[in-house]
Scaffold this motif. Structure first.
Motif, PDB file in Angstrom:
ATOM      1  N   SER A 133     -35.361 -27.549  36.684  1.00 17.85           N
ATOM      2  CA  SER A 133     -35.913 -28.106  35.450  1.00 17.85           C
ATOM      3  C   SER A 133     -37.092 -29.039  35.712  1.00 17.85           C
ATOM      4  O   SER A 133     -37.612 -29.651  34.776  1.00 17.85           O
ATOM      5  N   ALA A 134     -37.507 -29.170  36.969  1.00 17.19           N
ATOM      6  CA  ALA A 134     -38.652 -30.021  37.294  1.00 17.19           C
ATOM      7  C   ALA A 134     -39.875 -29.589  36.495  1.00 17.19           C
ATOM      8  O   ALA A 134     -40.101 -28.398  36.263  1.00 17.19           O
ATOM      9  N   PHE A 135     -40.645 -30.562  36.058  1.00 15.61           N
ATOM     10  CA  PHE A 135     -41.917 -30.356  35.357  1.00 15.61           C
ATOM     11  C   PHE A 135     -41.750 -29.811  33.939  1.00 15.61           C
ATOM     12  O   PHE A 135     -42.735 -29.434  33.308  1.00 15.61           O
ATOM     13  N   ARG A 136     -40.511 -29.763  33.455  1.00 15.73           N
ATOM     14  CA  ARG A 136     -40.260 -29.203  32.130  1.00 15.73           C
ATOM     15  C   ARG A 136     -39.408 -30.171  31.318  1.00 15.73           C
ATOM     16  O   ARG A 136     -38.552 -30.857  31.868  1.00 15.73           O
ATOM     17  N   LEU A 137     -39.613 -30.182  30.016  1.00 17.97           N
ATOM     18  CA  LEU A 137     -38.769 -30.988  29.153  1.00 17.97           C
ATOM     19  C   LEU A 137     -37.348 -30.449  29.145  1.00 17.97           C
ATOM     20  O   LEU A 137     -37.132 -29.237  29.252  1.00 17.97           O
ATOM     21  N   THR A 138     -36.381 -31.346  29.037  1.00 18.56           N
ATOM     22  CA  THR A 138     -34.976 -30.952  28.995  1.00 18.56           C
ATOM     23  C   THR A 138     -34.350 -31.431  27.692  1.00 18.56           C
ATOM     24  O   THR A 138     -34.762 -32.432  27.110  1.00 18.56           O
ATOM     25  N   GLN A 181     -32.947 -39.206  28.378  1.00 20.19           N
ATOM     26  CA  GLN A 181     -33.066 -39.966  27.136  1.00 20.19           C
ATOM     27  C   GLN A 181     -34.537 -40.273  26.831  1.00 20.19           C
ATOM     28  O   GLN A 181     -34.958 -40.234  25.672  1.00 20.19           O
ATOM     29  N   LEU A 182     -35.299 -40.576  27.891  1.00 18.88           N
ATOM     30  CA  LEU A 182     -36.723 -40.837  27.706  1.00 18.88           C
ATOM     31  C   LEU A 182     -37.421 -39.601  27.151  1.00 18.88           C
ATOM     32  O   LEU A 182     -38.306 -39.708  26.288  1.00 18.88           O
ATOM     33  N   HIS A 183     -37.017 -38.426  27.632  1.00 19.77           N
ATOM     34  CA  HIS A 183     -37.638 -37.175  27.172  1.00 19.77           C
ATOM     35  C   HIS A 183     -37.405 -36.930  25.685  1.00 19.77           C
ATOM     36  O   HIS A 183     -38.091 -36.089  25.085  1.00 19.77           O
ATOM     37  N   ALA A 186     -39.682 -40.302  20.894  1.00 17.11           N
ATOM     38  CA  ALA A 186     -40.863 -39.785  20.197  1.00 17.11           C
ATOM     39  C   ALA A 186     -42.165 -40.322  20.780  1.00 17.11           C
ATOM     40  O   ALA A 186     -43.154 -39.592  20.910  1.00 17.11           O
ATOM     41  N   GLU A 187     -42.179 -41.606  21.142  1.00 14.55           N
ATOM     42  CA  GLU A 187     -43.394 -42.193  21.693  1.00 14.55           C
ATOM     43  C   GLU A 187     -43.746 -41.557  23.031  1.00 14.55           C
ATOM     44  O   GLU A 187     -44.914 -41.258  23.302  1.00 14.55           O
ATOM     45  N   PHE A 188     -42.724 -41.345  23.875  1.00 12.83           N
ATOM     46  CA  PHE A 188     -42.987 -40.707  25.164  1.00 12.83           C
ATOM     47  C   PHE A 188     -43.454 -39.265  24.968  1.00 12.83           C
ATOM     48  O   PHE A 188     -44.397 -38.814  25.624  1.00 12.83           O
ATOM     49  N   LEU A 189     -42.796 -38.537  24.075  1.00  9.56           N
ATOM     50  CA  LEU A 189     -43.187 -37.154  23.821  1.00  9.56           C
ATOM     51  C   LEU A 189     -44.640 -37.056  23.391  1.00  9.56           C
ATOM     52  O   LEU A 189     -45.359 -36.121  23.775  1.00  9.56           O
TER      53      LEU A 189
END
Length: 223
Positions: A133-138, A181-183, A186-189
């Motif tokens: 799952s590296a480099f991809r949103l989970t 959780q960070l992923h 909304a602000e991080f996204l």
């Protein structure tokens, strides 16, 4: 009359890049990295062209061979440039990457050895934490995107590459849970999905990742 443009070794690097870009009008126009690969030849670019073939990196990307149009090459240059010069980053991205490539070509073998070590650390740590799952949103621990998110990949490489692999392995569950959780924030996204070359978004997404790693207590091995 035949017009000619003469570019010498002494010509300014930005001028070389811009002239090459303007003359680039064939059946398939070269992208910025393909031009960079031609205008910034040297030991640094040779190293990048070698590293994109290494198997741990290929596993993280999810493809056996480097992707077309030197997409992976540019990702590695973005990672290294931001690792060394994050606070100096200002758009446009192409100029920032060109300046770093020029500096790295002239920096000497010891510097390139350090960059190579940092690359290995970053890729290994990304695989330790995220695996396939590296480099991809989970989402709920499962990757929600097939293709890599370049801004997220850059963020993971820059931040995880500066941390101790043993500490990450020991606390993998906690690190993954907090980053997951960070992923979903909304602000991080927003920082990895819109205007990703913006300085504020670039600094913010990296700072968000760093804050999680610091909170968990993952030791730094690079500044």
């Amino acid at each position: 009359m035949i017009r000619a443009i003469i570019i010498t070794d002494e010509s300014h690097e930005s001028m070389k890049f811009e002239v090459f870009e303007r003359l680039n009008s064939g059946s398939m126009a070269l992208n910025a990295q393909e031009i960079r690969n031609s205008t910034h030849r040297g030991p640094f670019m040779d190293m990048i062209n070698e590293l994109v073939h290494e198997q741990p990196f290929r596993r993280a990307i999810g493809q056996k061979l480097p992707r077309k149009r030197m997409v992976d090459n540019e990702l590695l240059i973005r990672f290294l440039a931001l690792s060394y010069r994050l606070e100096d980053y200002r758009p446009p991205l192409d100029r920032f990457l060109n300046d770093f490539a020029k500096w790295s070509n002239a920096a000497g073998p010891q510097n390139l050895d350090e960059q190579r070590w940092r690359f290995h650390s970053a890729v290994n740590n990304a695989l330790v934490v995220w695996g396939p799952s590296a480099f991809r949103l989970t989402l709920d621990g499962v990757r929600s995107e097939r293709n890599i998110n370049r801004a997220l990949a850059e963020t993971q490489l820059v931040t995880l590459g500066a941390r101790d692999e043993e500490s990450l392995a020991d606390q993998r569950g906690e690190v993954e849970n907090r980053l997951r959780q960070l992923h979903e924030n909304a602000e991080f996204l927003d920082t990895i999905q819109r205007a990703t070359g913006d300085r504020h978004r670039t600094l913010l997404r990296i700072a968000n990742y760093e804050a999680v790693l610091d909170a968990v207590g993952i030791a730094r091995v690079f500044k």
